[in-house]
Write a protein that holds these residues in place. Structure first.
Motif, mmCIF file in Angstrom:
data_model
loop_
_atom_site.group_PDB
_atom_site.id
_atom_site.type_symbol
_atom_site.label_atom_id
_atom_site.label_comp_id
_atom_site.label_asym_id
_atom_site.label_seq_id
_atom_site.Cartn_x
_atom_site.Cartn_y
_atom_site.Cartn_z
ATOM 1 N N MET A 1 34.007 32.365 49.272
ATOM 2 C CA MET A 1 34.030 33.500 48.385
ATOM 3 C C MET A 1 35.156 33.323 47.376
ATOM 4 S SD MET A 1 33.878 37.424 49.262
ATOM 5 C CE MET A 1 35.339 38.350 49.380
ATOM 6 N N HIS A 2 34.903 33.675 46.132
ATOM 7 C CA HIS A 2 35.879 33.549 45.063
ATOM 8 C C HIS A 2 36.112 34.914 44.439
ATOM 9 C CE1 HIS A 2 35.594 29.121 44.966
ATOM 10 N NE2 HIS A 2 34.355 29.346 45.309
ATOM 11 N N ASP A 3 37.366 35.270 44.290
ATOM 12 C CA ASP A 3 37.738 36.487 43.598
ATOM 13 C C ASP A 3 38.419 36.095 42.302
ATOM 14 O OD1 ASP A 3 36.899 38.208 45.679
ATOM 15 O OD2 ASP A 3 38.744 37.805 46.769
ATOM 16 N N THR A 4 38.121 36.822 41.221
ATOM 17 C CA THR A 4 38.800 36.584 39.955
ATOM 18 C C THR A 4 40.076 37.412 39.938
ATOM 19 O OG1 THR A 4 36.730 36.143 38.822
ATOM 20 C CG2 THR A 4 38.606 36.730 37.451
ATOM 21 N N VAL A 5 41.186 36.750 39.639
ATOM 22 C CA VAL A 5 42.494 37.409 39.639
ATOM 23 C C VAL A 5 43.243 37.058 38.366
ATOM 24 C CG1 VAL A 5 42.721 37.430 42.160
ATOM 25 C CG2 VAL A 5 43.618 35.500 40.861
ATOM 26 N N THR A 6 44.206 37.903 38.019
ATOM 27 C CA THR A 6 45.145 37.614 36.943
ATOM 28 C C THR A 6 46.536 37.698 37.534
ATOM 29 O OG1 THR A 6 43.672 38.483 35.248
ATOM 30 C CG2 THR A 6 46.014 38.342 34.693
ATOM 31 N N ILE A 7 47.301 36.638 37.382
ATOM 32 C CA ILE A 7 48.644 36.549 37.946
ATOM 33 C C ILE A 7 49.636 36.331 36.812
ATOM 34 C CG2 ILE A 7 50.166 35.314 39.547
ATOM 35 C CD1 ILE A 7 47.795 36.639 40.955
ATOM 36 N N VAL A 8 50.720 37.096 36.833
ATOM 37 C CA VAL A 8 51.819 36.914 35.895
ATOM 38 C C VAL A 8 52.965 36.300 36.674
ATOM 39 C CG1 VAL A 8 53.448 38.071 34.356
ATOM 40 C CG2 VAL A 8 51.099 38.907 34.541
#
Length: 177
Positions: A1-8
């Motif tokens: 399973m792949h989740d789309t994330v945004t990391i700073v």
């Protein structure tokens, strides 16, 4: 399973460029994202915890990331997150990997100069016929928004130290770099 994330976070290792077994460029680096909170008792900001991510960028993004990123850069990464268990020499752990779709500098902490690169089709690459601007829209379709006055700045110039720009629409507005 792949989740789309945004990391700073901050680039923790200098990016390394390699190739997959099929010859696709891939750039890898570690990303550190430190969470902070305000401590009422000491009236200071304190680091709470750091999350570590392994980032991989492929193809043209890989080539651009290798040229553009350095250890310590503040970045924003969006991509598909994978969590996997690992074992090495009797030690076990969990790794959080991100296959990057987008990488950009975090402009809250610094500046960057963007330079668009030419795209090429496989046919153009074979014949060596890639020219700057091949991917740019035709001049007739390019336009500035009607409500933005850009006459006060040379769009290709980057202001240097102690250089002042004056917005013609507001003589009292001065920008010093």
């Amino acid at each position: 399973m792949h989740d789309t994330v945004t990391i700073v976070g901050n680039v923790a290792t200098d990016p390394t460029l390699g190739r997959t077994a099929s010859g696709i460029p891939v750039t890898n680096f570690r990303l550190a994202s430190t969470h902070r909170r305000f401590d009422d008792a000491t009236q200071t900001w304190i680091d709470v915890a750091t999350n570590w991510y392994s980032v991989a960028a492929f193809r043209q993004l890989a080539e651009h990331a290798k040229v553009s990123l350095r250890s310590g850069d503040s970045v924003i990464v969006t991509g598909r997150m994978k969590i996997r268990a690992w074992e090495n020499n009797g030690k076990q752990g969990t790794s959080v990997d991100i296959d990057a779709d987008v990488i950009g500098h975090d402009l809250r902490w610094g500046t960057t100069a963007y330079r668009r690169s030419a795209r090429s089709t496989p046919d153009q690459k074979e014949r060596g016929r890639v020219e700057d601007g091949d991917d740019a829209p035709p001049a007739s379709s390019r336009r500035e928004p009607a409500d933005v006055d850009t006459s006060w700045a040379d769009r290709d110039a980057v202001p240097g130290p102690d250089r002042e720009l004056v917005d013609q629409s507001s003589p009292s507005a001065r920008l010093t770099f």
